[in-house]
Design an enzyme around this catalytic site. Structure first.
Site, PDB file in Angstrom:
ATOM      1  N   LYS A 193       4.782   8.093   9.685  1.00 54.58           N
ATOM      2  CA  LYS A 193       3.976   6.941  10.428  1.00 54.58           C
ATOM      3  C   LYS A 193       5.020   7.631  11.929  1.00 54.58           C
ATOM      4  CE  LYS A 193       1.294   3.232   8.250  1.00 54.58           C
ATOM      5  NZ  LYS A 193       0.279   4.406   8.541  1.00 54.58           N
ATOM      6  N   TYR A 235       0.186  -1.103   0.037  1.00 48.06           N
ATOM      7  CA  TYR A 235      -0.383  -0.151  -0.085  1.00 48.06           C
ATOM      8  C   TYR A 235       0.914   1.357  -0.012  1.00 48.06           C
ATOM      9  CZ  TYR A 235      -3.412   3.691   1.651  1.00 48.06           C
ATOM     10  OH  TYR A 235      -4.417   4.619   2.395  1.00 48.06           O
ATOM     11  N   ASP A 286       9.452   2.097   0.149  1.00 49.30           N
ATOM     12  CA  ASP A 286       8.163   2.867   0.664  1.00 49.30           C
ATOM     13  C   ASP A 286       8.370   2.105   2.596  1.00 49.30           C
ATOM     14  OD1 ASP A 286       5.964   3.318   2.499  1.00 49.30           O
ATOM     15  OD2 ASP A 286       4.365   2.977   0.958  1.00 49.30           O
TER      16      ASP A 286
END
Length: 442
Positions: free
Chosen positions: A284, A156, A256
């Site tokens: 995050k 994702y 990522d």
């Protein structure tokens, strides 16, 4: 005591979430669905409403004190109330909130990451992983003159139309494993947005080399360890081979690290696995819950934002308050902290595995010290997304709900995030709740 009486007493002790349900219902009159992210739909017990956080705990509007392994979807590496981060934010707010110009604190933040992350010769800050992923794609296309971005099933990289493909496709829709079908992630998503994207299976170096050999790939984006779905390490030689194949065929390799960054080590998964990509994205855990994201990479690529005509902008990029939070978070992430924190994370991970094994529940508990995954029904650890599709997800959701009623909040997709303030006593309490939840689902 009879079995019936003992069961009644256990059920009486289970938590209730009625007030949360009531607040969500009221909110739905103003907020679509009562929530502000579709990823909160389908949570065990329904979306919860919280009053406050306290270290490893969240306290909801029903007064329940929950041990939290969502950790803000992985962001809260230092727990919910780290004093150093809180003080840094308070100090910066007194100096100002948004300058529409540079600040010294963003220089400090950038220096820390460039000194820490192997791929970070230059940096640009943003507000979300979804956003900086788009900047990475733009750079890859500008640098190569090609247009196709290659991604992998189950990975994702944000919710935008051009990349929200095959993040969690059903097996029937996804086609054969050796020739996956691109599956859109949303109604209303432009089908044409997928024209410049291709999807293959992860952890298969031969498949990656074959696709790159066609010569039309601008950039390859992957999680260096597959953590959006599962917690799967790269196969031996896979990342090294991916980098070599990208070099050979003129593609930009993008890691990522939105999830893996600062959970698989303070220098990122790229340091842990010894492979330095061309570009990397972080978010995050970078600022312990504050909206900071970063695109880092080769100087010649990032400098195209200045000399190559590539546009990158944003009102809230490097916003001083979030930069202060990032600096305080990164300073707290010492090697000594990781050593003790990782030891507790391993004790929790292995303790869950032991309890499930002793109860005769077939499961794979896999992953890393500070982020791992529990999958019911698998005979062996999954090596990619197709392997995870064989897991017994409904049974795991029941397990997650049973844990919630015992005061432990875990993600229904099987991921567990551990913060530095999940101490031994908290882990003991968690393992006791796991034992109770196992009895519910046996």
């Amino acid at each position: 005591m009879s079995t019936v009486t003992a069961k009644s007493q256990r059920e009486a002790a289970l938590l209730s979430f009625e007030r949360s349900a009531d607040v969500i219902a009221q909110s739905a009159g103003y907020i679509a669905g009562g929530i502000n992210s579709n990823f909160r739909i389908g949570m065990a017990g329904g979306p919860l409403v919280f009053r406050c956080g306290d270290g490893p705990y969240l306290i909801d509007v029903d007064g329940n004190r929950l041990i939290d392994y969502y950790c803000g979807m992985g962001a809260m590496v230092l727990g919910h109330t780290p004093a150093g981060v809180q003080q840094a934010v308070k100090d910066q707010v007194e100096k100002g909130i948004l300058y529409a110009g540079n600040s010294e604190i963003e220089l400090e933040a950038a220096r820390i990451l460039c000194e820490r992350i192997p791929s970070a010769q230059r940096i640009r800050f943003g507000s979300s992983g979804s956003e900086v992923a788009q900047a990475a794609f733009r750079l890859a296309r500008a640098a190569t003159g090609k247009r196709i971005i290659l991604k992998f099933e189950g990975h994702y990289h944000g919710w935008f139309d051009n990349i929200l493909w095959s993040t969690a496709p059903g097996e029937n829709a996804a086609g054969p494993e050796d020739a996956p079908v691109k599956v859109a992630g949303s109604v209303g998503q432009l089908a044409s947005a997928g024209d410049d994207l291709d999807v293959i299976g992860w952890n298969d170096l031969a498949a990656l080399e074959t696709r790159l050999a066609r010569g039309d790939i601008a950039g390859v984006i992957m999680e260096p360890a597959m953590c959006n779905q599962g917690a799967i390490a790269p196969a031996s030689g896979y990342l090294e081979g991916a980098l070599a194949a990208c070099r050979k065929h003129g593609a930009i390799l993008i890691f990522d690290e939105v999830i893996t960054g600062f959970r698989l080590g303070r220098e990122g998964a790229q340091k842990r696995f010894g492979v330095t990509p061309d570009l990397s994205i972080f978010a995050k855990a970078i600022a312990n819950g504050f909206p900071v994201a970063a695109l880092v990479g080769r100087a010649d690529l990032l400098d195209m934002f200045v000399t190559g005509g590539v546009l990158h902008g944003g009102t809230f990029n490097a916003q001083p308050v979030t930069m202060a939070a990032m600096v305080a978070t990164q300073k707290a992430l010492t090697p000594e902290l990781y050593e003790a924190w990782s030891r507790r994370g391993v004790r929790l991970r292995d303790g869950i595995r032991d309890i499930l094994n002793a109860a005769g529940i077939k499961a794979q508990v896999t992953g890393f010290e500070l982020m791992f995954h529990v999958a019911f029904g698998l005979d062996a650890p999954a090596r990619n997304y197709r392997g995870l599709l064989k897991a017994d997800k409904p049974r795991y959701v029941k397990f997650a709900h049973a844990l919630l009623k015992r005061g432990v909040r875990v993600l229904e997709r099987g991921a567990w995030f551990v913060s530095s303030v999940h101490d031994d006593a908290v882990i003991d309490a968690t393992l006791e709740a796991v034992r109770g939840a196992v009895e519910d689902i046996k």
